[in-house]
Design an enzyme around this catalytic site. Structure first.
Site, PDB file in Angstrom:
ATOM      1  N   THR A 423       0.709  -1.200   0.141  1.00 49.95           N
ATOM      2  CA  THR A 423       0.266   0.191   0.040  1.00 49.95           C
ATOM      3  C   THR A 423       0.883   1.257  -0.130  1.00 49.95           C
ATOM      4  O   THR A 423       0.525   2.258  -0.821  1.00 49.95           O
ATOM      5  CB  THR A 423      -1.207   0.180   1.157  1.00 49.95           C
ATOM      6  N   CYS A 574     -10.242 -21.132  -8.759  1.00 55.89           N
ATOM      7  CA  CYS A 574     -11.110 -19.842  -8.427  1.00 55.89           C
ATOM      8  C   CYS A 574     -11.682 -20.030  -7.099  1.00 55.89           C
ATOM      9  O   CYS A 574     -12.238 -21.011  -6.619  1.00 55.89           O
ATOM     10  CB  CYS A 574     -12.266 -20.009  -9.445  1.00 55.89           C
ATOM     11  N   CYS A 604      -8.220 -16.609 -12.507  1.00 51.18           N
ATOM     12  CA  CYS A 604      -8.124 -17.407 -13.955  1.00 51.18           C
ATOM     13  C   CYS A 604      -7.644 -16.491 -14.907  1.00 51.18           C
ATOM     14  O   CYS A 604      -6.896 -17.419 -15.761  1.00 51.18           O
ATOM     15  CB  CYS A 604      -9.875 -17.405 -14.012  1.00 51.18           C
TER      16      CYS A 604
END
Length: 629
Positions: A423, A574, A604
């Site tokens: 961050t 997933c 994916c």
């Protein structure tokens, strides 16, 4: 209080068309959680959670909104303005000085810095931020032990301005997990002066600060394509058409997208940004600086509310080892937040070999480890989510400048892997890009000053020192620990060589016949849960009647390659059960894509063995709605 301009004109249904006189000011409204199915009860809300605010009526009303701030100028009204609207071929076009794609830490830091510079120089500068999430912060998810160095530079008085940064890191623990034990190791982390936070809450606060300075933020608008001029220079983006049905026909609520243009365009889409990746490939930005391929991990996270007697605000725990096998890089974290909340997560490198490995199920196993179980028992899950993160580090950073703009934040990949923090580096990159963009517009400079200043900054020094940590684990857990310990404690990043990454993540997947299937225990509904239950806790929602945003480059590959050769890995990597194989009329396996479940994690797009899945943006406002992550 933030205010928004609601358009009442009947002449156009476009969300960004201006009015001259008809205006209605609405305050922000408290949000209500939305769920996509009725088969499972919604998870309980935290007992002491503060009210969340989202833009009025979520994405539905975004189509009729434009922000109004104290120094904004209404489009179409007579008077000076550095942006304009035109209409071409049924699509409207809006122009700004700087366009930022993505309202995350990097994008909002860039917006704030641009507006600060415009005030310091007393120069008018229009800045627009478009965000695909239904609210600013709604798609933000991270650990997060926050290092405030960049925020100290950007907003030095944040401590006095009610920033949601309240819990200082109080202790660091580092465990090596076996199936039944947690072995304490010397902690390589130094989190003194850092804070345990929710990134979604911090980003929401940064959004407010950007608006106070005059930035126009449009949540609920997906940037679906890059706009170029005749010389192949980027001049902006086009937002996705709204109201297209699955069969491609226009529904009654159809609204064409908008061309939003900027003299400078900054892409801040986060890890594996769809437009950023196109830009990197089109302009060969990795080749420009001989950067290696990016490598990724998938992070899965829950926020729990636990018993007060077990809560220790500011305690930070990291682990290696179980439940992952020795050849798979990854680890877990457990951070004690405020209000009896803890953030628990598992990070799994996506260059794992066994196609039978299921990151979601590995996370469920983790919660049954005795050292973790004792903390969670008697608690309640408040929220669930998942997101990929960059792990390539220094050697994978592309040249971030292209004709017409730059790539910032995690779209470029500034995560410090040994720190498990990105961050602060993302924010700093946004600030440096903003300063370069300001120079381009008002001082006649070139955007490559962003690249020059980035390499002279503490971001570059920090990532260079950490560059060999991640690739050292290509040789396994124990060799990786040995090399990284030598780097951290003795050499301190000063070795005269740079290790290379192994195969790209999708190439690392072995054929199923070479691997041992993994049998996972069934969830107990107390500590471990099935995917549908977790999805409710993410507040994920998409309009079902729209074309799938998950595209197969070759629709035959799933049944002809993935299923027989790799044992259907997309049904496992997933974390939202988007991909599942069902039987067709002839009893043969057929891939079914449940796009409405998508958490926007991008796994994916990264891990598919043949790179056959392309993640693109859905209609604006879809996806998760995080408030605690």
């Amino acid at each position: 209080m933030h205010r928004f301009l609601v358009k009442l004109s009947s002449s156009s249904s476009n969300p960004l068309r201006s009015l001259k006189n008809q205006r209605l000011i609405l305050p922000l409204l408290p949000s209500s959680k939305s769920f996509t199915s009725s088969s499972v009860s919604p998870p309980p809300s935290p007992s002491n959670a503060s009210n969340r605010f989202r833009y009025p009526y979520s994405a539905e009303l975004f189509r009729n909104l434009s922000p109004l701030s104290s120094n904004s100028r209404t489009l179409g009204v007579n008077g000076s303005s550095s942006r304009c609207i035109s209409s071409e071929a049924g699509r409207e076009s809006i122009e700004y000085d700087v366009l930022i794609v993505g309202a995350g830490p990097a994008g909002l830091s860039a917006a704030i810095r641009l507006k600060q510079l415009s005030q310091e120089k007393n120069i008018d500068l229009s800045v627009c931020v478009v965000e695909k999430g239904a609210e600013v912060g709604g798609h933000m998810i991270s650990g997060n032990v926050f290092e405030p160095v960049a925020l100290d530079e950007l907003l030095p008085h944040w401590r006095q301005e009610h920033a949601p940064i309240e819990i200082p890191a109080s202790s660091d623990k580092f465990w090596f997990l076996t199936k039944d034990r947690a072995i304490s190791l010397p902690s390589p982390f130094d989190n003194k002066g850092n804070y345990v936070i929710s990134l979604s809450q911090l980003v929401r606060w940064l959004g407010g600060k950007a608006e106070e300075l005059g930035t126009e933020i449009y949540p609920g608008f997906s940037a679906s394509e890059v706009l170029y001029d005749a010389s192949d220079k980027v001049v902006g983006i086009a937002t996705k058409d709204m109201g297209i049905s699955k069969d491609g026909s226009k529904k009654e609520n159809f609204q064409p997208g908008v061309d939003i243009k900027g003299r400078v365009t900054l892409f801040a889409e986060g890890c594996r940004g769809s437009l950023s990746e196109r830009i990197i490939k089109k302009y060969k930005l990795r080749e420009e600086v001989n950067a290696q391929h990016q490598t990724y991990a998938l992070g899965i996270k829950e926020v729990w509310e636990i018993d007060e007697s077990k809560h220790n605000p500011g305690e930070v725990i990291h682990t290696l080892g179980w439940p992952l096998d020795p050849k798979t890089y990854g680890g877990s974290f457990l951070y004690h937040m405020n209000d009896r909340q803890v953030a628990l997560g598992l990070v799994v490198a996506l260059n794992y070999h066994n196609p039978f490995l299921n990151p979601y199920e590995e996370f469920q196993k983790l919660k049954h480890h005795p050292a973790i179980k004792r903390i969670l028992e008697g608690g309640t899950v408040l929220q669930y989510g998942a997101r990929t993160l960059n792990e390539g580090g220094f050697q994978s950073i592309p040249y971030p400048v292209f004709p017409g703009g730059a790539i910032i934040g995690c779209s470029a990949g500034f995560l410090n892997v040994p720190k498990i923090k990105g961050t602060h580096t993302a924010m700093k990159s946004g600030m440096l890009a903003a300063e370069a963009a300001f120079g381009v517009i008002h001082e006649g400079l070139h955007m490559n000053t962003y690249w020059d200043n980035l390499r002279d900054s503490w971001v570059w020094k920090e990532l260079y020192a950490a560059r060999n940590y991640r690739p050292a684990f290509e040789y396994g857990l124990l060799p990786g620990l040995a090399v990284s310990a030598m780097e951290h404690y003795v050499l301190k990043g000063k070795v005269p060589f740079t290790l290379k990454h192994g195969k790209a993540d999708h190439e690392a997947t072995d054929l199923a016949r070479k691997c041992t299937p993994i049998v996972y225990p069934k969830p107990d509904g107390v500590l471990s849960f099935d995917v549908p239950t977790s999805l409710y806790r993410s507040n994920t929602n998409h309009d079902h009647d729209q074309p799938s945003h998950l595209r197969l480059r070759d629709p035959k590959i799933p049944e002809k390659v993935n299923f027989p050769e790799y044992a259907a890995p997309e049904s496992r990597y997933c974390p939202a059960r988007v991909y599942e194989y069902i039987e067709d009329e002839e009893g043969k396996p057929k891939l079914q894509i449940n796009a409405q479940n998508c958490l926007h994690c991008k796994a994916c797009d990264i891990k598919d063995p043949k790179q056959n899945i392309e993640w693109t943006v859905p209609e604006g406002g879809g996806g998760p709605a995080y408030s605690l992550m």
